[in-house]
Design an enzyme around this catalytic site. Structure first.
Site, PDB file in Angstrom:
ATOM      1  N   HIS A   1     -18.971  59.927  52.725  1.00  0.00           N
ATOM      2  CA  HIS A   1     -19.421  61.134  52.020  1.00  0.00           C
ATOM      3  C   HIS A   1     -18.420  62.267  52.214  1.00  0.00           C
ATOM      4  O   HIS A   1     -18.252  63.112  51.326  1.00  0.00           O
ATOM      5  CB  HIS A   1     -20.803  61.550  52.531  1.00  0.00           C
ATOM      6  CG  HIS A   1     -21.921  60.895  51.778  1.00  0.00           C
ATOM      7  ND1 HIS A   1     -23.208  60.890  52.213  1.00  0.00           N
ATOM      8  CD2 HIS A   1     -21.929  60.232  50.598  1.00  0.00           C
ATOM      9  CE1 HIS A   1     -23.965  60.244  51.330  1.00  0.00           C
ATOM     10  NE2 HIS A   1     -23.212  59.838  50.358  1.00  0.00           N
TER      11      HIS A   1
ATOM     12  N   GLU B   1     -18.397  40.206  40.063  1.00  0.00           N
ATOM     13  CA  GLU B   1     -17.851  40.649  41.347  1.00  0.00           C
ATOM     14  C   GLU B   1     -17.655  39.487  42.318  1.00  0.00           C
ATOM     15  O   GLU B   1     -17.242  39.687  43.459  1.00  0.00           O
ATOM     16  CB  GLU B   1     -18.761  41.710  41.971  1.00  0.00           C
ATOM     17  CG  GLU B   1     -20.213  41.284  42.075  1.00  0.00           C
ATOM     18  CD  GLU B   1     -21.137  42.417  42.496  1.00  0.00           C
ATOM     19  OE1 GLU B   1     -20.661  43.359  43.158  1.00  0.00           O
ATOM     20  OE2 GLU B   1     -22.326  42.353  42.165  1.00  0.00           O
TER      21      GLU B   1
ATOM     22  N   ASP C   1     -15.828  44.553  45.112  1.00  0.00           N
ATOM     23  CA  ASP C   1     -16.229  43.284  45.729  1.00  0.00           C
ATOM     24  C   ASP C   1     -15.378  42.120  45.238  1.00  0.00           C
ATOM     25  O   ASP C   1     -15.082  41.199  46.007  1.00  0.00           O
ATOM     26  CB  ASP C   1     -17.710  42.989  45.441  1.00  0.00           C
ATOM     27  CG  ASP C   1     -18.633  43.702  46.411  1.00  0.00           C
ATOM     28  OD1 ASP C   1     -18.156  44.104  47.481  1.00  0.00           O
ATOM     29  OD2 ASP C   1     -19.824  43.864  46.098  1.00  0.00           O
TER      30      ASP C   1
ATOM     31  N   ARG D   1     -12.300  45.480  53.294  1.00  0.00           N
ATOM     32  CA  ARG D   1     -11.435  46.656  53.182  1.00  0.00           C
ATOM     33  C   ARG D   1     -11.883  47.820  54.061  1.00  0.00           C
ATOM     34  O   ARG D   1     -11.152  48.790  54.209  1.00  0.00           O
ATOM     35  CB  ARG D   1     -11.358  47.114  51.729  1.00  0.00           C
ATOM     36  CG  ARG D   1     -12.648  47.639  51.177  1.00  0.00           C
ATOM     37  CD  ARG D   1     -12.438  48.108  49.766  1.00  0.00           C
ATOM     38  NE  ARG D   1     -13.703  48.573  49.229  1.00  0.00           N
ATOM     39  CZ  ARG D   1     -13.797  49.528  48.319  1.00  0.00           C
ATOM     40  NH1 ARG D   1     -12.737  50.115  47.869  1.00  0.00           N
ATOM     41  NH2 ARG D   1     -14.967  49.890  47.875  1.00  0.00           N
TER      42      ARG D   1
ATOM     43  N   CYS E   1     -16.422  48.913  36.398  1.00  0.00           N
ATOM     44  CA  CYS E   1     -17.077  50.033  37.083  1.00  0.00           C
ATOM     45  C   CYS E   1     -16.591  50.200  38.518  1.00  0.00           C
ATOM     46  O   CYS E   1     -17.064  51.072  39.235  1.00  0.00           O
ATOM     47  CB  CYS E   1     -18.594  49.855  37.069  1.00  0.00           C
ATOM     48  SG  CYS E   1     -19.177  48.354  37.893  1.00  0.00           S
TER      49      CYS E   1
END
Length: 577
Positions: free
Chosen positions: A194, A437, A461, A471, A508
């Protein structure tokens, strides 16, 4: 003498400023045993500290200027909600009473247990919510320990400053932004935290994960920060300063030019219209997305309705949430069904099985939904009802086979018949698509395309599963490579299968929002990009400047290259088209 350091660039931009370190980063948390007569008083002490922490966050929330994008205030709202989560409050009180230890030690145990749960989550975005747990618990701990973090007090000062800290909470970033902080460097954190997302939203250049930054950088020294490359240059010479100041001016002019694109369509030089969509989380985000030219929403996540709670959301609660978002979006909206699993449990006693050895490959997403159809059915009923209020379509995550997709569609069809029998208002048809994905889904794309109404490529993914790396893991994330030939082949195969079947193919994942890859994706045949609203204008600019026909020929040629280094160099050179 200059010092060159490299971390993880998470928010682009060039900053030239003097260092100001944020102290009181590390907390020493004592543990002491309580006598029986001290327990109630210790519970009250924890409750008082919790109340002060909540009030602090509310004060930060109140300081956010009117007109600020809604996603910025949402970060503080999230922390307030998390602060009141019973996993933190009740869990800590229970530990104080059961183990008869002081509040600080009990809260530390609660925090560590919750972080351990998030650490096991496969989804990188959700796993980084461990940082939010740490921030929220840390705020209460600082009150208990009387060790408040001291933010710089710079009233009346105009000289740019760059904050260096172990970590920075979203609340700290909002307060620092009001003091016109130029940039920040942290020793911990990642691109999906965040903290990083908020820095991008506020336009503050930032580098995270730069270990030992507080030891290596000195208070008051001049530093250059490149938030795109992840570079920090301490004590730069005159030549370096001139170079980065020129780069600063060029970036400022580029951003000013982007604003002019708000009303323009994403049409390439050779006349091809591309669709730009937005990834959003709140109804208010739809307005920002529309202002920046988004033609709809390419990804709306639903699992947030299930997190940080003891029970499962009811059909009515879900319907109301989906109805708000569907009504707020002018164009089509793609809603992803819940991506929960063995690694992301709600604390409802729903699953009592053993913890899997590898939750990333375990019972999650569509697999969980098919195993527990009642859970899936409630969400689908709510989605189908909300779809009558706009142009919604349903996306199924982690599809790996045609059989899985058909099973999910059977549940959706059954729910539709139930609702019709109950006299509920429904739209004529709700398209159902597959999120690509998993490598198996990309390889099976020609067959899936005969069943699905659309595809959306989730590169985050897809890259991880293809390369068998995590990652978010500092030990192996250097292997995360969107340009790996295997990844590009899977993306290309998916797009070609969708085009051959006449269905829409969107992307996306983060790759869609990264300008380094836009021309490559155009050359691979991608025609729909979905991303954070703030990235839309830059991607639009690249599309407008691109000749897609020429890119198609160039990318088709470079995909045949046997020399990986040559292939990368040619991809990097696509900017000339």
């Amino acid at each position: 003498m200059s010092l060159w350091l490299t971390g993880i660039g998470v928010s682009r931009g060039i900053a030239i400023a003097r260092v100001q370190k944020l102290q009181a980063g590390d907390l020493e948390i004592p543990e002491r045993a309580l006598a029986a007569g001290e327990v109630d008083a210790e519970v009250m002490r924890f409750a008082a500290a919790h109340g002060i922490a909540r009030q602090q966050l509310r004060e930060v929330r109140a300081q956010i200027p009117a007109g600020t994008p809604s996603d910025i205030a949402a970060f503080i709202d999230t922390h307030i909600l998390m602060l009141d989560d019973r996993s933190i409050t009740d869990g800590t009180v229970q530990t104080i009473r059961n183990q008869r230890i002081n509040a600080e030690a009990a809260l530390r145990k609660t925090r560590d247990a919750l972080i351990a749960v998030f650490e096991q989550m496969e989804d990188p975005y959700l796993r980084t919510r461990r940082d939010d747990v740490s921030h929220v618990c840390g705020r209460i701990l600082r009150v208990l320990l009387k060790s408040e973090r001291q933010l710089p007090q710079r009233s009346g000062q105009t000289e740019p400053f760059l904050v260096v800290a172990d970590d920075i909470t979203p609340a700290d970033i909002i307060l620092l932004s009001q003091q016109h902080v130029s940039a920040f460097v942290t020793e911990y954190g990642g691109p999906l935290s965040h903290t990083a997302i908020l820095a991008r939203s506020l336009g503050i250049p930032a580098v995270v994960g730069l270990r030992d930054a507080r030891r290596l950088l000195r208070d008051g020294e001049t530093v250059v920060l490149d938030g795109e490359a992840g570079h920090v240059l301490a004590d730069p010479d005159a030549l370096a300063l001139d170079f980065y100041r020129a780069k600063q001016r060029a970036q400022a002019q580029y951003r000013a030019n982007l604003i002019r694109l708000k009303g323009r369509e994403a049409i390439s030089r050779d006349g091809l219209h591309l669709r730009l969509l937005a990834n959003i989380e709140l109804p208010e985000d739809a307005k920002v997305a529309q202002e920046n030219g988004a033609e709809g929403v390419g990804l709306y996540r639903t699992e947030f309705l299930y997190m940080n709670r003891k029970d499962l959301p009811s059909e009515e609660e879900q319907y109301e949430a989906y109805a708000r978002i569907v009504q707020a979006v002018a164009g089509p909206i793609t809603i992803r069904t819940l991506d929960l699993g063995a690694d992301k449990q709600v604390d409802s006693g729903r699953s009592q099985g053993p913890t899997p050895n590898n939750p990333a490959l375990g019972l999650r997403a569509i697999r969980l939904c098919l195993k527990e159809p009642d859970l899936f059915r409630v969400q689908i009923r709510a989605l189908l009802r909300a779809s009558s209020l706009g142009r919604a379509q349903i996306m199924l995550p982690m599809i790996s086979s045609v059989q899985e997709f058909r099973q999910a569609c059977a549940v959706i069809d059954a729910a539709r018949l139930e609702l019709i029998a109950e006299g509920k208002q429904l739209s004529g048809e709700v398209p159902v698509g597959a999120m690509i994905e998993v490598p198996a889904a990309a390889l099976a794309a020609p067959w899936l395309a005969r069943q699905a109404r659309f595809f959306s490529i989730g590169t985050n993914d897809l890259i991880q599963y293809t390369l068998a790396i995590d990652r978010v893991d500092d030990e192996v994330n250097y292997l995360y490579d969107p340009l790996h030939p295997a990844v590009l082949q899977l993306i290309s195969r998916t797009i070609e299968a969708g085009n051959a079947a006449g269905i829409e193919v969107a992307m996306c994942g983060e790759m869609a929002a990264d300008p380094k890859y836009t021309r490559l994706l155009l050359g691979l045949g991608l025609r729909e990009f979905s991303m954070h609203p703030e990235a839309l204008l830059e991607i639009k600019q690249i599309i407008i400047e691109s000749d897609v026909g020429a890119l198609r020929k160039e990318v088709a040629s470079l995909m045949q290259s046997q020399d990986l280094q040559e292939m990368r160099e040619r991809i990097n050179a696509l900017g000339g088209h």
